[in-house]
Design a protein around this motif. Structure first.
Motif, PDB file in Angstrom:
ATOM      1  N   THR A  46      82.177  11.254  27.216  1.00 14.92           N
ATOM      2  CA  THR A  46      82.754  11.550  28.538  1.00 14.92           C
ATOM      3  C   THR A  46      81.777  10.431  29.526  1.00 14.92           C
ATOM      4  OG1 THR A  46      81.079  13.272  29.455  1.00 14.92           O
ATOM      5  CG2 THR A  46      82.939  14.074  28.086  1.00 14.92           C
ATOM      6  N   GLY A  47      82.234  10.583  30.654  1.00 14.52           N
ATOM      7  CA  GLY A  47      81.303   9.835  31.800  1.00 14.52           C
ATOM      8  C   GLY A  47      80.168  10.271  32.140  1.00 14.52           C
ATOM      9  N   CYS A  48      79.622  11.591  31.236  1.00 13.55           N
ATOM     10  CA  CYS A  48      78.298  11.905  30.966  1.00 13.55           C
ATOM     11  C   CYS A  48      77.712  13.082  32.324  1.00 13.55           C
ATOM     12  CB  CYS A  48      77.257  11.114  30.924  1.00 13.55           C
ATOM     13  SG  CYS A  48      76.594  10.040  32.265  1.00 13.55           S
ATOM     14  N   GLY A  49      78.461  13.046  33.523  1.00 10.49           N
ATOM     15  CA  GLY A  49      78.200  13.829  34.593  1.00 10.49           C
ATOM     16  C   GLY A  49      78.693  15.366  34.371  1.00 10.49           C
ATOM     17  N   PRO A  50      78.794  15.992  35.510  1.00 10.19           N
ATOM     18  CA  PRO A  50      79.095  17.337  35.602  1.00 10.19           C
ATOM     19  C   PRO A  50      80.587  17.915  35.364  1.00 10.19           C
ATOM     20  CG  PRO A  50      78.799  16.641  37.866  1.00 10.19           C
ATOM     21  CD  PRO A  50      78.506  15.576  37.162  1.00 10.19           C
ATOM     22  N   GLY A  51      81.067  18.904  35.678  1.00  9.34           N
ATOM     23  CA  GLY A  51      82.546  19.233  35.708  1.00  9.34           C
ATOM     24  C   GLY A  51      83.086  18.816  34.465  1.00  9.34           C
ATOM     25  N   ALA A  52      84.069  18.336  34.575  1.00  6.06           N
ATOM     26  CA  ALA A  52      85.231  17.829  33.219  1.00  6.06           C
ATOM     27  C   ALA A  52      84.576  16.987  32.363  1.00  6.06           C
ATOM     28  CB  ALA A  52      86.616  17.426  33.586  1.00  6.06           C
ATOM     29  N   MET A  53      83.420  16.454  32.620  1.00  2.00           N
ATOM     30  CA  MET A  53      82.648  15.663  31.935  1.00  2.00           C
ATOM     31  C   MET A  53      81.479  16.471  31.017  1.00  2.00           C
ATOM     32  SD  MET A  53      81.888  12.239  34.285  1.00  2.00           S
ATOM     33  CE  MET A  53      82.140  13.409  35.733  1.00  2.00           C
ATOM     34  N   LYS A  54      81.038  17.560  31.619  1.00  2.00           N
ATOM     35  CA  LYS A  54      80.151  18.570  30.799  1.00  2.00           C
ATOM     36  C   LYS A  54      80.772  19.521  30.132  1.00  2.00           C
ATOM     37  CE  LYS A  54      76.257  21.646  31.961  1.00  2.00           C
ATOM     38  NZ  LYS A  54      75.563  22.295  32.966  1.00  2.00           N
ATOM     39  N   GLY A  55      81.923  20.072  30.767  1.00  2.00           N
ATOM     40  CA  GLY A  55      82.467  21.051  29.975  1.00  2.00           C
ATOM     41  C   GLY A  55      83.220  20.846  28.409  1.00  2.00           C
ATOM     42  N   PRO A  56      83.703  19.948  28.343  1.00  2.00           N
ATOM     43  CA  PRO A  56      84.002  19.820  26.791  1.00  2.00           C
ATOM     44  C   PRO A  56      82.903  19.576  25.717  1.00  2.00           C
ATOM     45  CG  PRO A  56      85.296  18.345  28.284  1.00  2.00           C
ATOM     46  CD  PRO A  56      84.486  19.015  29.136  1.00  2.00           C
ATOM     47  N   MET A  57      81.857  19.008  26.447  1.00  2.00           N
ATOM     48  CA  MET A  57      80.606  18.938  25.480  1.00  2.00           C
ATOM     49  C   MET A  57      79.984  20.345  25.521  1.00  2.00           C
ATOM     50  SD  MET A  57      78.773  15.600  27.067  1.00  2.00           S
ATOM     51  CE  MET A  57      79.239  13.870  26.565  1.00  2.00           C
ATOM     52  N   LYS A  58      79.922  21.265  26.256  1.00  2.00           N
ATOM     53  CA  LYS A  58      79.457  22.558  26.196  1.00  2.00           C
ATOM     54  C   LYS A  58      80.420  23.210  25.265  1.00  2.00           C
ATOM     55  CE  LYS A  58      77.162  26.129  29.179  1.00  2.00           C
ATOM     56  NZ  LYS A  58      76.925  26.277  30.578  1.00  2.00           N
ATOM     57  N   GLY A  59      81.555  23.443  25.493  1.00  2.00           N
ATOM     58  CA  GLY A  59      82.376  23.900  24.304  1.00  2.00           C
ATOM     59  C   GLY A  59      82.272  23.610  22.882  1.00  2.00           C
ATOM     60  N   ALA A  60      82.108  22.192  22.917  1.00  2.00           N
ATOM     61  CA  ALA A  60      82.015  21.770  21.599  1.00  2.00           C
ATOM     62  C   ALA A  60      80.663  22.177  20.751  1.00  2.00           C
ATOM     63  CB  ALA A  60      82.208  20.276  21.412  1.00  2.00           C
ATOM     64  N   THR A  61      79.545  22.237  21.799  1.00  2.00           N
ATOM     65  CA  THR A  61      78.200  22.621  21.111  1.00  2.00           C
ATOM     66  C   THR A  61      78.382  23.884  20.311  1.00  2.00           C
ATOM     67  OG1 THR A  61      77.445  23.719  23.084  1.00  2.00           O
ATOM     68  CG2 THR A  61      76.966  21.334  22.905  1.00  2.00           C
ATOM     69  N   ILE A  62      79.254  24.861  20.759  1.00  2.00           N
ATOM     70  CA  ILE A  62      79.319  26.032  20.037  1.00  2.00           C
ATOM     71  C   ILE A  62      80.090  26.157  18.873  1.00  2.00           C
ATOM     72  CG2 ILE A  62      80.288  28.570  20.262  1.00  2.00           C
ATOM     73  CD1 ILE A  62      77.879  27.623  22.217  1.00  2.00           C
ATOM     74  N   SER A  63      81.201  25.424  18.775  1.00  2.00           N
ATOM     75  CA  SER A  63      82.032  25.285  17.594  1.00  2.00           C
ATOM     76  C   SER A  63      81.141  24.261  16.457  1.00  2.00           C
ATOM     77  CB  SER A  63      83.559  24.600  18.050  1.00  2.00           C
ATOM     78  OG  SER A  63      83.283  23.649  18.772  1.00  2.00           O
ATOM     79  N   HIS A  64      80.643  23.225  17.185  1.00  2.00           N
ATOM     80  CA  HIS A  64      79.719  22.576  16.144  1.00  2.00           C
ATOM     81  C   HIS A  64      78.816  23.409  15.354  1.00  2.00           C
ATOM     82  CE1 HIS A  64      80.900  18.428  18.235  1.00  2.00           C
ATOM     83  NE2 HIS A  64      81.814  18.872  17.305  1.00  2.00           N
ATOM     84  N   ALA A  65      78.175  24.224  16.055  1.00  2.00           N
ATOM     85  CA  ALA A  65      77.253  25.109  15.681  1.00  2.00           C
ATOM     86  C   ALA A  65      77.986  26.041  14.449  1.00  2.00           C
ATOM     87  CB  ALA A  65      76.350  25.991  16.418  1.00  2.00           C
ATOM     88  N   LYS A  66      79.069  26.485  14.899  1.00  2.00           N
ATOM     89  CA  LYS A  66      79.658  27.418  13.810  1.00  2.00           C
ATOM     90  C   LYS A  66      80.397  26.577  12.536  1.00  2.00           C
ATOM     91  CE  LYS A  66      81.856  30.722  17.362  1.00  2.00           C
ATOM     92  NZ  LYS A  66      82.931  31.410  17.612  1.00  2.00           N
ATOM     93  N   GLN A  67      80.582  25.567  12.845  1.00  2.00           N
ATOM     94  CA  GLN A  67      80.833  24.854  11.696  1.00  2.00           C
ATOM     95  C   GLN A  67      79.765  24.239  10.934  1.00  2.00           C
ATOM     96  OE1 GLN A  67      83.623  25.132  10.442  1.00  2.00           O
ATOM     97  NE2 GLN A  67      85.398  24.376  11.864  1.00  2.00           N
ATOM     98  N   ARG A  68      78.349  24.376  11.265  1.00  2.00           N
ATOM     99  CA  ARG A  68      77.208  23.685  10.889  1.00  2.00           C
ATOM    100  C   ARG A  68      77.281  22.291  10.805  1.00  2.00           C
ATOM    101  NH1 ARG A  68      76.872  28.477  11.881  1.00  2.00           N
ATOM    102  NH2 ARG A  68      75.718  30.144  10.720  1.00  2.00           N
ATOM    103  N   ILE A  69      77.875  21.808  11.892  1.00  2.00           N
ATOM    104  CA  ILE A  69      77.851  20.220  11.955  1.00  2.00           C
ATOM    105  C   ILE A  69      76.566  20.102  12.998  1.00  2.00           C
ATOM    106  CG2 ILE A  69      78.873  18.312  13.154  1.00  2.00           C
ATOM    107  CD1 ILE A  69      81.430  19.804  12.748  1.00  2.00           C
ATOM    108  N   ASN A  70      75.584  19.426  12.298  1.00  2.00           N
ATOM    109  CA  ASN A  70      74.145  19.134  12.674  1.00  2.00           C
ATOM    110  C   ASN A  70      73.885  17.590  13.449  1.00  2.00           C
ATOM    111  OD1 ASN A  70      73.370  21.835  11.978  1.00  2.00           O
ATOM    112  ND2 ASN A  70      73.007  20.829   9.676  1.00  2.00           N
ATOM    113  N   ASN A  71      74.736  16.983  13.254  1.00  2.00           N
ATOM    114  CA  ASN A  71      74.831  15.371  13.541  1.00  2.00           C
ATOM    115  C   ASN A  71      75.813  15.287  14.658  1.00  2.00           C
ATOM    116  OD1 ASN A  71      76.932  15.761  11.750  1.00  2.00           O
ATOM    117  ND2 ASN A  71      76.469  13.419  10.745  1.00  2.00           N
ATOM    118  N   ALA A  72      76.267  16.395  15.317  1.00  2.00           N
ATOM    119  CA  ALA A  72      77.500  15.785  16.320  1.00  2.00           C
ATOM    120  C   ALA A  72      77.025  15.038  17.453  1.00  2.00           C
ATOM    121  CB  ALA A  72      78.003  17.026  16.907  1.00  2.00           C
TER     122      ALA A  72
END
Length: 470
Positions: free
Chosen positions: A190-216
């Protein structure tokens, strides 16, 4: 209320541990050819992470005593920081992600000076920035120097664009989409800022953890003009600062494999016009390029207006290059996953790199840095008597100028000195533009937290509503 600040000395985290004497001198030089102002301003923006402020000029004025100095030691460098925002620290110790970002700034500011812009602001001798291929080569080298180029990885980078000033409902939706993307093993850029740039990253951190993806990877691309308005969020684990917005935009389309656009304001419209202008080029018609516009149910009218503006200005062919998916994060993720599969198959067949989209044709019109002065904004060619991809390039410049006048330090000062930007053009273009910009104003998409918006532009020859809103 008094603003709390902290002084600290910070050791490097990352790759930028030593500087030459010449580099250290330029980082300390206030005069012509020095990097001090750029480095200081970008560093303050990074340290301002999490604070509700999207005005570059106001940020600099809020922390007038802030400074950062290079300390040269026998074992490498340290940064001596004075008057930094206290929010960057926990119990007096700088947050590690922010510390990493600080040295990413140092790395990229020095690299751009050495390799891209040349010493003392002269043109680079390594890259022919007067040619399209030369600019693309420069973008590649910036990404490679930052460690973004990975020839081993499969295509999996989804670029997410959208506004920093969005509602809570819209922000939560971006997290849901990021979560579904992460479940499918996709990384976020993303463009790395807040709002729509932060939200997708925050959501993905949870699912990456569930999938045991350690190098996301959570890639954040920014540039010195916009970083103060969109301070990098701490989820970003690979931050890159490009010399200007044009190289930043090219980096997105060269490094990304699929694209999701969430609701936003003028900056999001600029990104849409950039990518559609490229896709309208005749040489790009066969390239697979997954592009989805999406948001919750409440944004259906927002995307209808965006779609209408594109149809009225760039035509049906531009509208055919994207899909609009409303209120369905799973469908968005499936569309991206399938589309990136097509990208992989195409690049494998044509022997193109997975990590950098070399085949994409980008006209030099899209690569030339645009300085939004009153003269340049007034001279923009905004009519339909030109190829559609070039019209898109000029529309992109117009929206880029409004972004500068809204949030960038130089743009705000330009407006204060000389008044509103004036935009002239074909009524068939200016009418839809005025309607779209007015909708951004009324929906509160121009400033964070519902702050009062003072327009920086005037559309000449049309009954402009936005330019009269205070």
């Amino acid at each position: 209320m008094e603003i709390e600040v902290i002084d600290a000395q910070i050791s490097p985290i990352g790759r930028m541990e030593v500087l030459s004497r010449a580099e250290a001198a330029r980082l300390s030089d206030h005069g012509h050819g020095g990097l001090r102002e750029t480095f200081r301003n970008c560093s303050l923006a990074v340290l301002n992470c999490g604070n509700q402020l999207d005005d570059g000029k106001e940020l600099l004025e809020r922390y007038p005593s802030f400074d950062v100095e290079i300390i040269q030691r026998s074992r490498g460098i340290k940064l001596d920081i004075k008057g930094a925002p206290a929010s960057a620290f926990v119990d007096g110790k700088m947050i590690r992600g922010i510390q990493e970002h600080l040295f990413s700034v140092l790395r990229d500011v020095v690299y751009a000076s050495n390799e891209i812009n040349g010493y003392s602001g002269l043109h680079s001798t390594k890259f022919d920035l007067g040619s399209s291929d030369g600019v693309t080569d420069a973008v590649f080298h910036i990404l490679r120097n930052a460690g973004i180029i990975d020839p081993v990885s499969q295509p999996n980078v989804v670029v997410c664009w959208g506004g920093h000033s969005i509602s809570r409902e819209e922000y939560d939706y971006t997290k849901l989409v990021g979560y579904q993307l992460g479940l499918r093993g996709l990384d976020i850029c993303t463009g790395c800022g807040p709002g729509a740039m932060k939200g997708p990253m925050k959501g993905a951190t949870i699912s990456h953890a569930k999938q045991r993806i350690n190098n996301a990877r959570y890639l954040g691309f920014t540039e010195p003009g916009i970083i103060a308005a969109e301070s990098p969020n701490p989820i970003v684990n690979d931050l890159v600062i490009f010399p200007d917005v044009e190289k930043r935009l090219e980096a997105f389309v060269r490094a990304g494999h699929g694209f999701v656009v969430f609701p936003g304001g003028v900056g999001t419209a600029e990104e849409i016009l950039y990518v559609l202008g490229i896709l309208l080029h005749p040489e790009n018609t066969e390239l697979p390029f997954p592009l989805v516009f999406t948001g919750p149910k409440s944004t259906e009218d927002y995307f209808r207006r965006i779609d209408s503006f594109i149809g009225e200005t760039l035509g049906a062919e531009a509208q055919s290059r994207y899909k609009i998916i409303i209120d369905d994060p799973v469908a968005v993720a499936r569309e991206m996953h399938a589309g990136i599969g097509d990208v992989r198959a195409y690049r494998k067949e044509t022997r193109d790199a997975y990590y950098f989209n070399w085949q994409l044709r980008i006209e030099h019109e899209f690569q030339q840095p645009f300085r939004p002065t009153h003269e340049n904004m007034g001279k923009l060619t905004l009519h339909k008597q030109q190829p559609r991809h070039l019209l898109a390039a000029n529309l992109r410049r117009a929206f880029s100028g409004v972004v500068a006048g809204n949030v960038k330090n130089d743009g705000i000062r330009e407006i204060e000195k000389n008044g509103l930007f004036e935009l002239h053009g074909d009524p068939a273009i200016m009418g839809p533009m005025d309607f779209l910009l007015t909708s951004f104003v009324t929906q509160g998409r121009m400033k964070l937290g519902g702050r009062k918006y003072n327009p920086c532009y005037r559309i000449v020859g049309e009954a402009s509503v936005a330019s009269t809103i205070a």
